[in-house]
Design a protein around this motif. Structure first.
Motif, mmCIF file in Angstrom:
data_model
loop_
_atom_site.group_PDB
_atom_site.id
_atom_site.type_symbol
_atom_site.label_atom_id
_atom_site.label_comp_id
_atom_site.label_asym_id
_atom_site.label_seq_id
_atom_site.Cartn_x
_atom_site.Cartn_y
_atom_site.Cartn_z
ATOM 1 N N LEU A 1 0.612 3.362 8.183
ATOM 2 C CA LEU A 1 0.411 3.722 6.780
ATOM 3 C C LEU A 1 -0.004 5.184 6.626
ATOM 4 O O LEU A 1 0.521 5.911 5.770
ATOM 5 C CB LEU A 1 -0.649 2.810 6.153
ATOM 6 N N LEU A 2 -0.949 5.636 7.436
ATOM 7 C CA LEU A 2 -1.433 7.013 7.318
ATOM 8 C C LEU A 2 -0.337 8.024 7.683
ATOM 9 O O LEU A 2 -0.262 9.110 7.095
ATOM 10 C CB LEU A 2 -2.663 7.224 8.199
ATOM 11 N N ALA B 1 7.297 5.412 11.786
ATOM 12 C CA ALA B 1 6.896 6.113 10.565
ATOM 13 C C ALA B 1 7.305 7.582 10.604
ATOM 14 O O ALA B 1 7.809 8.133 9.623
ATOM 15 C CB ALA B 1 5.386 5.987 10.365
ATOM 16 N N VAL B 2 7.103 8.235 11.759
ATOM 17 C CA VAL B 2 7.483 9.645 11.906
ATOM 18 C C VAL B 2 8.991 9.805 11.706
ATOM 19 O O VAL B 2 9.452 10.737 11.038
ATOM 20 C CB VAL B 2 7.071 10.187 13.287
ATOM 21 N N ALA B 3 9.763 8.883 12.257
ATOM 22 C CA ALA B 3 11.218 8.933 12.118
ATOM 23 C C ALA B 3 11.637 8.835 10.656
ATOM 24 O O ALA B 3 12.538 9.550 10.199
ATOM 25 C CB ALA B 3 11.857 7.804 12.925
ATOM 26 N N THR B 4 10.971 7.964 9.902
ATOM 27 C CA THR B 4 11.301 7.776 8.483
ATOM 28 C C THR B 4 11.010 9.038 7.673
ATOM 29 O O THR B 4 11.814 9.460 6.837
ATOM 30 C CB THR B 4 10.505 6.590 7.906
ATOM 31 N N VAL B 5 9.863 9.667 7.922
ATOM 32 C CA VAL B 5 9.490 10.881 7.191
ATOM 33 C C VAL B 5 10.458 12.015 7.503
ATOM 34 O O VAL B 5 10.914 12.741 6.600
ATOM 35 C CB VAL B 5 8.041 11.294 7.526
ATOM 36 N N LEU B 6 10.795 12.190 8.780
ATOM 37 C CA LEU B 6 11.731 13.250 9.158
ATOM 38 C C LEU B 6 13.116 13.022 8.545
ATOM 39 O O LEU B 6 13.796 13.971 8.134
ATOM 40 C CB LEU B 6 11.830 13.346 10.677
ATOM 41 N N ALA B 7 13.527 11.749 8.465
ATOM 42 C CA ALA B 7 14.828 11.430 7.861
ATOM 43 C C ALA B 7 14.853 11.841 6.394
ATOM 44 O O ALA B 7 15.856 12.371 5.900
ATOM 45 C CB ALA B 7 15.117 9.940 8.013
ATOM 46 N N GLN B 8 13.743 11.600 5.683
ATOM 47 C CA GLN B 8 13.642 12.009 4.276
ATOM 48 C C GLN B 8 13.705 13.534 4.154
ATOM 49 O O GLN B 8 14.270 14.069 3.196
ATOM 50 C CB GLN B 8 12.337 11.487 3.673
ATOM 51 N N SER C 1 0.834 -1.208 0.000
ATOM 52 C CA SER C 1 0.000 0.000 0.000
ATOM 53 C C SER C 1 0.864 1.252 0.000
ATOM 54 O O SER C 1 0.552 2.236 -0.678
ATOM 55 C CB SER C 1 -0.914 0.007 1.239
ATOM 56 N N TYR C 2 1.959 1.224 0.745
ATOM 57 C CA TYR C 2 2.856 2.385 0.742
ATOM 58 C C TYR C 2 3.687 2.430 -0.536
ATOM 59 O O TYR C 2 3.915 3.499 -1.100
ATOM 60 C CB TYR C 2 3.771 2.371 1.964
ATOM 61 N N CYS D 1 -4.451 9.461 -0.859
ATOM 62 C CA CYS D 1 -3.902 8.360 -0.057
ATOM 63 C C CYS D 1 -4.423 8.389 1.376
ATOM 64 O O CYS D 1 -4.748 7.341 1.954
ATOM 65 C CB CYS D 1 -2.381 8.413 -0.073
ATOM 66 N N LEU D 2 -4.508 9.587 1.970
ATOM 67 C CA LEU D 2 -5.013 9.679 3.344
ATOM 68 C C LEU D 2 -6.480 9.261 3.422
ATOM 69 O O LEU D 2 -6.917 8.641 4.399
ATOM 70 C CB LEU D 2 -4.846 11.099 3.872
#
Length: 453
Positions: free
Chosen positions: A137-138, A196-203, A59-60, A112-113
């Motif tokens: 996912l969200l 998930a938050v960590a992954t988005v901030l890393a990007q 899905s992602y 997507c949301l």
């Protein structure tokens, strides 16, 4: 500007390898921090949390692959313009690509949301992991604009032959992701949402670094005129990006149908596949990196009218990807079981079963890995030529291969068919790409444009 690489001069093999190596390291770094992300979830929270993250994979990936395909497609004409030496067209094309990314990114985020939970329901995600999977996912979908920004910035840099900046960006992102994972998941106890938050901030950190480099380039000093809409360039960008996006949508939808079949096998089977799917990124990362190098090399030489170099580049890319695939396969077959153990909580009663499922899947993919690597060599050569229809057809073939494994072959071979879904998709796509790519390269003019002057 010292990071910009002109790939219209020099040995094709050396150019492709020298450009690909930083990208390989960057992709491995990106995969490693995603693996650490999964390790912290699997070992720090448990098998159900690992399964929850795994249940969101396709899905992602549906959103992520669309972003990567669009930005890669947009970068093709930038590379071709670079090969032509047209700075005016480069700046205009970059500006139009940014506008397109902004508009598409906003639309994708909203869609997507709105559809995220419904996707998980359609895939029949098990009830005991549904809420965790939905939260993960969200949260990932909320960061679509960040992911779009990073991928566009990295694609522009690669189109100039710069593989070093994306490498440094990923190192920064990897370090940030690991620290934030430990903080959000193990200290703050935010669960899979924290990962998930960590992954988005890393990007986000990766994008900011790429942006800082781009702003120093003379080629990227855009003026007001560059930002004015140019219908011809927008149409050209859409003609390159949208077929690749549709191709990846088909691949992802096929994967989601496959995920549906996997979900029917229970949490232990899902967890086993999740562990291997995370390593799948390591299996594929070198192929993706060489593919980016091939696209840039072919696009620059096509823009310069150096057709003989394109033929030499194709031969070199086939040899390079073949050798890399053998090396990666050997490493994974010999050390895969040890790596897989890092994802699995030893205290779990199902740990041994999860490990057996994971390694069986990894072994099958490793044995057939050369197919995937050659797929990238031929597909990215076509993309560098600006030919996106054949790659789209190859995506259709991948779709039918995955769906056949999930819907048809499981009736006769049971869960064993699911282990061959990915390799089967690679083979189906490769058959199309080999034929079309060789034909397209042979049809290029026999005389370079420079020889006609």
């Amino acid at each position: 500007m010292n990071r910009v690489k002109n790939m219209t001069m020099g040995s094709p093999a050396k150019l492709i390898i020298s450009f690909a190596v930083p990208l390989i390291i960057a992709n491995l770094g990106q995969q490693m921090y995603m693996i650490v992300d999964t390790m912290i979830v699997g070992r720090g929270i448990g098998v159900e949390a690992l399964a929850a993250v795994g249940a969101t994979d396709w899905s992602y990936w549906l959103a992520l692959w669309v972003i990567q395909a669009l930005t890669q497609g947009f970068a093709i004409s930038i590379s071709q313009s670079f090969g032509e030496g047209s700075q005016v067209r480069i700046k205009k094309t970059v500006a139009m690509s940014i506008w397109l990314c902004l508009g598409i990114g906003i639309v994708m985020t909203v869609i997507c949301l709105m559809a995220g939970r419904s996707l998980l329901l359609i895939l029949q995600t098990p009830e005991n992991i549904f809420e965790s999977a939905s939260a993960y996912l969200l949260t990932m979908y909320s960061g679509i604009l960040v992911v779009m920004a990073y991928n566009m910035a990295a694609a522009v840099l690669r189109s100039f032959g710069d593989g070093k900046t994306p490498l440094i960006a990923i190192v920064i992102a990897a370090a940030a992701n690991i620290v934030l994972d430990l903080l959000f998941v193990l200290v703050f106890r935010w669960g899979v949402t924290g990962a998930a938050v960590a992954t988005v901030l890393a990007q986000l950190f990766a994008f900011l670094y790429c942006l800082s480099v781009l702003r120093k380039m003379e080629l990227m000093k855009l003026v007001r005129e560059d930002w004015r809409a140019d219908r011809n360039i927008i149409n050209r960008q859409c003609s390159l990006g949208l077929p690749l996006a549709l191709q990846h949508i088909l691949i992802a939808v096929g994967g989601m149908i496959l995920q549906y079949a996997i979900n029917q096998q229970g949490v232990v089977f899902i967890a086993g596949f999740t562990a291997t799917n995370k390593i799948y990124g390591l299996l594929e990362s070198s192929a993706i990196s060489v593919g980016y190098a091939v696209t840039t090399y072919v696009a620059q030489n096509y823009g310069a009218g150096l057709y003989s170099r394109i033929r030499s580049g194709l031969k070199s890319s086939v040899l390079i990807t073949g050798g890399l695939s053998v090396l990666v396969s050997c490493i994974m077959i010999l050390g895969g079981r040890f790596v897989l153990k890092l994802f699995i909580d030893d205290a779990s009663s199902s740990a041994a079963e999860v490990l057996d499922i994971s390694y069986h899947y990894l072994f099958i993919m490793s044995c057939l890995l050369s197919t995937l690597y050659w797929l990238y060599a031929f597909r990215n050569t076509l993309q560098g030529l600006g030919k996106t229809f054949a790659p789209f057809v190859s995506g259709v073939m991948e779709f039918f291969a995955r769906v056949s494994a999930a819907v048809f072959f499981t009736r006769f071979f049971g869960e064993k068919a699911l282990f061959f879904a990915e390799p089967g998709a690679w083979m189906a796509a490769l058959l199309v790409l080999i034929v079309v790519c060789i034909k397209s390269v042979r049809e290029l003019p026999q005389t370079d444009r420079s020889d006609l002057r």
